[in-house]
Design a protein around this motif. Structure first.
Motif, PDB file in Angstrom:
ATOM      1  N   ARG A   1       0.793  -1.187  -0.018  1.00  0.00           N
ATOM      2  CA  ARG A   1      -0.053  -0.005  -0.061  1.00  0.00           C
ATOM      3  C   ARG A   1       0.838   1.255   0.223  1.00  0.00           C
ATOM      4  O   ARG A   1       0.697   2.211  -0.864  1.00  0.00           O
TER       5      ARG A   1
ATOM      6  N   THR B   1     -16.813   1.346  -9.547  1.00  0.00           N
ATOM      7  CA  THR B   1     -16.948   2.127  -8.377  1.00  0.00           C
ATOM      8  C   THR B   1     -17.423   3.678  -8.979  1.00  0.00           C
ATOM      9  O   THR B   1     -18.659   3.927  -8.674  1.00  0.00           O
TER      10      THR B   1
ATOM     11  N   ILE C   1     -20.806   0.338  -3.067  1.00  0.00           N
ATOM     12  CA  ILE C   1     -20.598  -1.038  -2.285  1.00  0.00           C
ATOM     13  C   ILE C   1     -21.493  -1.203  -1.254  1.00  0.00           C
ATOM     14  O   ILE C   1     -20.995  -0.644  -0.107  1.00  0.00           O
TER      15      ILE C   1
ATOM     16  N   VAL D   1     -16.335  -3.535   1.986  1.00  0.00           N
ATOM     17  CA  VAL D   1     -15.311  -4.529   1.625  1.00  0.00           C
ATOM     18  C   VAL D   1     -14.979  -5.261   3.258  1.00  0.00           C
ATOM     19  O   VAL D   1     -14.649  -4.559   3.821  1.00  0.00           O
TER      20      VAL D   1
HETATM   21  C1  HEM Z   1     -17.086   6.171  -6.141  1.00  0.00           C
HETATM   22  C2  HEM Z   1     -15.568   5.530  -6.043  1.00  0.00           C
HETATM   23  C3  HEM Z   1     -15.197   4.311  -4.918  1.00  0.00           C
HETATM   24  C4  HEM Z   1     -15.670   3.825  -3.864  1.00  0.00           C
HETATM   25  C5  HEM Z   1     -17.176   3.968  -3.694  1.00  0.00           C
HETATM   26  C6  HEM Z   1     -14.658   3.003  -3.167  1.00  0.00           C
HETATM   27  C7  HEM Z   1     -14.933   2.477  -1.958  1.00  0.00           C
HETATM   28  C8  HEM Z   1     -14.027   1.606  -1.309  1.00  0.00           C
HETATM   29  C9  HEM Z   1     -14.435   0.797   0.066  1.00  0.00           C
HETATM   30  C10 HEM Z   1     -15.586   0.836   0.508  1.00  0.00           C
HETATM   31  C11 HEM Z   1     -13.322   0.313   0.347  1.00  0.00           C
HETATM   32  C12 HEM Z   1     -12.986  -0.508   1.306  1.00  0.00           C
HETATM   33  C13 HEM Z   1     -12.193   0.220   2.660  1.00  0.00           C
HETATM   34  C14 HEM Z   1     -12.010  -0.725   3.902  1.00  0.00           C
HETATM   35  O1  HEM Z   1     -11.645  -1.810   3.830  1.00  0.00           O
HETATM   36  O2  HEM Z   1     -12.788  -0.291   4.940  1.00  0.00           O
HETATM   37  C15 HEM Z   1     -12.334   0.705  -0.908  1.00  0.00           C
HETATM   38  C16 HEM Z   1     -10.662   0.071  -0.670  1.00  0.00           C
HETATM   39  C17 HEM Z   1      -9.994   0.357  -1.742  1.00  0.00           C
HETATM   40  N1  HEM Z   1     -10.265   0.886  -3.037  1.00  0.00           N
HETATM   41 FE1  HEM Z   1     -11.712   2.192  -3.383  1.00  0.00          FE
HETATM   42  N2  HEM Z   1     -13.679   3.371  -3.857  1.00  0.00           N
HETATM   43  C18 HEM Z   1     -13.725   4.071  -4.930  1.00  0.00           C
HETATM   44  C19 HEM Z   1     -12.718   4.561  -5.853  1.00  0.00           C
HETATM   45  C20 HEM Z   1     -11.437   3.870  -5.925  1.00  0.00           C
HETATM   46  C21 HEM Z   1     -10.436   4.305  -6.745  1.00  0.00           C
HETATM   47  C22 HEM Z   1     -10.714   5.449  -7.809  1.00  0.00           C
HETATM   48  C23 HEM Z   1      -9.315   3.436  -6.708  1.00  0.00           C
HETATM   49  C24 HEM Z   1      -7.925   3.290  -7.234  1.00  0.00           C
HETATM   50  C25 HEM Z   1      -7.591   4.193  -7.958  1.00  0.00           C
HETATM   51  C26 HEM Z   1      -9.746   2.782  -5.601  1.00  0.00           C
HETATM   52  C27 HEM Z   1      -8.771   1.659  -4.714  1.00  0.00           C
HETATM   53  C28 HEM Z   1      -9.162   0.784  -3.842  1.00  0.00           C
HETATM   54  C29 HEM Z   1      -8.229  -0.017  -3.197  1.00  0.00           C
HETATM   55  C30 HEM Z   1      -6.860  -0.409  -3.778  1.00  0.00           C
HETATM   56  C31 HEM Z   1      -8.927  -0.240  -2.056  1.00  0.00           C
HETATM   57  C32 HEM Z   1      -8.074  -1.245  -0.765  1.00  0.00           C
HETATM   58  C33 HEM Z   1      -7.526  -0.704   0.261  1.00  0.00           C
HETATM   59  C34 HEM Z   1      -7.031  -1.253   1.384  1.00  0.00           C
HETATM   60  O3  HEM Z   1      -7.399  -2.407   1.369  1.00  0.00           O
HETATM   61  O4  HEM Z   1      -5.920  -0.862   2.160  1.00  0.00           O
HETATM   62  N3  HEM Z   1     -11.113   2.792  -5.089  1.00  0.00           N
HETATM   63  N4  HEM Z   1     -12.740   1.538  -1.853  1.00  0.00           N
END
Ligand code: HEM
Length: 497
Positions: free
Chosen positions: A126, A307, A368, A372
């Motif tokens: 990360r 997303t 979502i 997650v």
């Molecule tokens: C409307 C857009 C988005 C929504 C609603 C969203 C929502 C989320 C949610 C709910 C999680 C889980 C956080 C948790 O573990 O509590 C997450 C994790 C993540 N998201 Fe997003 N996301 C969005 C956009 C993006 C974008 C643009 C990227 C990448 C360029 C991205 C990459 C990731 C990654 C890599 C994780 C894993 C983080 C971790 O486990 O440390 N997401 N996202």
């Protein structure tokens, strides 16, 4: 039936029932959160509305409380239906694990990358990814230019289709959002019709569908050994192989074309880090490094494209069905940006109503709906509840976003409620600022030029209903984009500094 067979069946049923009762009633700690009684083998899976599982959890929470337990096959899981508890829990590193379940390990080729890894691998992957994504635009002005290139494609397409129902709106938006990410990660920008870009999108969408179409692989993965085709295993494996193959090919191309000196994109940076790594225990070392790179690339594409694109599709539906909010949004766009230049991110500071619209869309869309999965890293207590190590934890984002105690009238689209602030957690979405920037630039650019109206004589879907998979998308709808001003010259998208 022979006597021996009858006795055998009786003994098996007796042992099975005794074992089940022992598991459910005696090994459960007395302070474990309450929940519906699970069935043997499948837990509570067969008791939920398979299409809107988060709504079943919301209903159950009225009986069992804001923190409740369910069983998914043999897995223990908690569902948090309260915003304060969810924030407190996910702000605590004790709950920052990810379930190391079968489908997770298959999708990430082990427990690799950012999304599903844990501990030192998660931290290292990360940290590296965020640092190097910044080198290629994340959170910088250059990102604005990248997003605007793709906004321009959408505006041109909407202009071509103006006055007619828009075909394939969500797919177009997905391609546009994916293209910006693709440029950062692998250095190229494609046209919206490029077969490579389309193949990447198909592979990501198939991957997301594969997770949700085969619930038995999530809750009862052992079934794949007995019924590989019926359980969906054969198809799931095919889709996953295709998706991983796509990332593998992209990485191989980079290995061959990479030159010494400055990296061209994120993949180059990662490959250079792998070359430098001599520590055999590092997650960047040789084979482990390759597995992690494939998983990180997959996480960024999967996390970042659908997303944002689905939220944008919801935006058009919400604004089309709330002409009043659309007019107020356009009034603010006209006052702050006008018609002679394109939106820039700095405009956000002076556009509180637009920001409130984006937050309200994100709340009601809940793309979502269950967030997650997290998992507990140790045996622990939370609000006097005992939570054993390894318990899966869902924050029911939909329930939180639709809680009448928090919002008063959650089923109404009412951006004005958002003229205040919110908090943050530790395992949080690294793409949040990119998503917010994209939503702002797409929405202001589209509604600067167009007004969304429903196609006459076509039913408008209930905005509280949805099409659910891993993501919560709107039901199909038909929209006509009417040009707001007639320009005699082509639109010039200029991005101010
Ligand atoms: C409307 C857009 C988005 C929504 C609603 C969203 C929502 C989320 C949610 C709910 C999680 C889980 C956080 C948790 O573990 O509590 C997450 C994790 C993540 N998201 Fe997003 N996301 C969005 C956009 C993006 C974008 C643009 C990227 C990448 C360029 C991205 C990459 C990731 C990654 C890599 C994780 C894993 C983080 C971790 O486990 O440390 N997401 N996202």
């Amino acid at each position: 039936m022979s006597l021996l067979l009858c006795v055998g069946l009786f003994v098996t049923a007796f042992i099975g029932t005794t074992w089940y009762i022992f598991q459910h009633y005696h090994r459960k700690h007395k302070n474990y959160p309450p929940g519906p009684i699970p069935w043997p083998l499948f837990g509570n899976v067969l008791q939920v509305d398979g299409k809107h599982i988060y709504i079943s959890f919301m209903e159950w929470s009225k009986m069992y409380g804001k923190i409740m337990s369910v069983k998914l096959g043999f897995h223990r899981a908690l569902v948090i239906n309260d915003p304060k508890m969810a924030r407190e829990m996910f702000g605590d590193l004790t709950f920052s694990g990810r379930p190391q379940a079968y489908f997770v390990t298959v999708l990430s080729g082990g427990c690799n990358g950012i999304l599903v890894s844990e501990g030192s691998v998660w931290e290292a992957q990360r940290r590296f990814s965020l640092r190097h994504l910044r080198d290629f635009g994340f959170g910088k002005n250059i990102m604005q230019d990248l997003i605007m290139d793709n906004v321009q494609d959408i505006i041109t397409w909407m202009r071509q289709e103006a006055g007619h129902p828009l075909p394939d709106l969500q797919r177009r938006l997905s391609l546009a959002v994916l293209n910006s990410l693709w440029t950062i990660i692998s250095g190229q920008r494609y046209s919206q019709d490029d077969p490579h870009l389309k193949a990447l999108l198909d592979s990501i969408q198939d991957g997301a569908v594969a997770i949700t179409r085969h619930p038995f692989l999530i809750v009862a993965p052992w079934i794949r050994h007995i019924l590989p085709t019926i359980s969906g295993y054969t198809k799931f494996q095919k889709v996953v192989d295709k998706m991983i193959g796509f990332f593998r090919d992209t990485i191989e191309e980079h290995k061959h074309s990479m030159v010494d000196g400055e990296p061209r994109d994120f993949i180059d940076s990662y490959l250079k880090e792998m070359q430098k790594t001599k520590d055999t225990t590092s997650s960047f070392y040789k084979e482990a490094g390759e597995r992690n790179l494939r998983a990180v690339v997959g996480d960024l594409f999967q996390g970042g494209s659908e997303t944002t694109a689905i939220t944008l599709t919801w935006s058009i539906l919400f604004l089309m069905t709330h002409q009043d909010a659309q007019r107020k949004l356009q009034k603010e766009i006209d006052q702050v940006i006008g018609q002679s230049r394109s939106p820039v991110l700095k405009d956000r500071l002076r556009m509180p109503y637009t920001e409130a619209v984006i937050l309200e869309i994100s709340r009601m869309a809940s793309v979502i709906p269950l967030g997650v999965f997290h998992s507990a890293l140790v045996d622990t207590y939370f609000h006097d509840f005992y939570i054993p190590k390894g318990t899966w934890i869902w924050a029911n984002q939909y329930a939180i976003h639709m809680d009448p105690y928090v919002w008063g009238d959650p089923e109404n689209f009412h951006p004005e409620r958002f003229l205040s602030k919110d908090g943050k957690s530790k395992r949080q979405c690294p793409g949040e600022s990119l998503a917010r920037d994209s939503l702002f630039l797409f929405i202001t650019s589209i509604f600067q030029k167009f007004t969304a109206v429903p196609e006459p004589n076509t039913p408008i879907p209930d905005i509280l209903d949805s099409d659910d998979g891993f993501f919560r998308g709107p039901k199909p709808f038909s929209v006509i984009m009417r040009e707001r001003v007639l320009l005699s010259s082509p639109i010039i998208i200029t991005v101010a500094d």
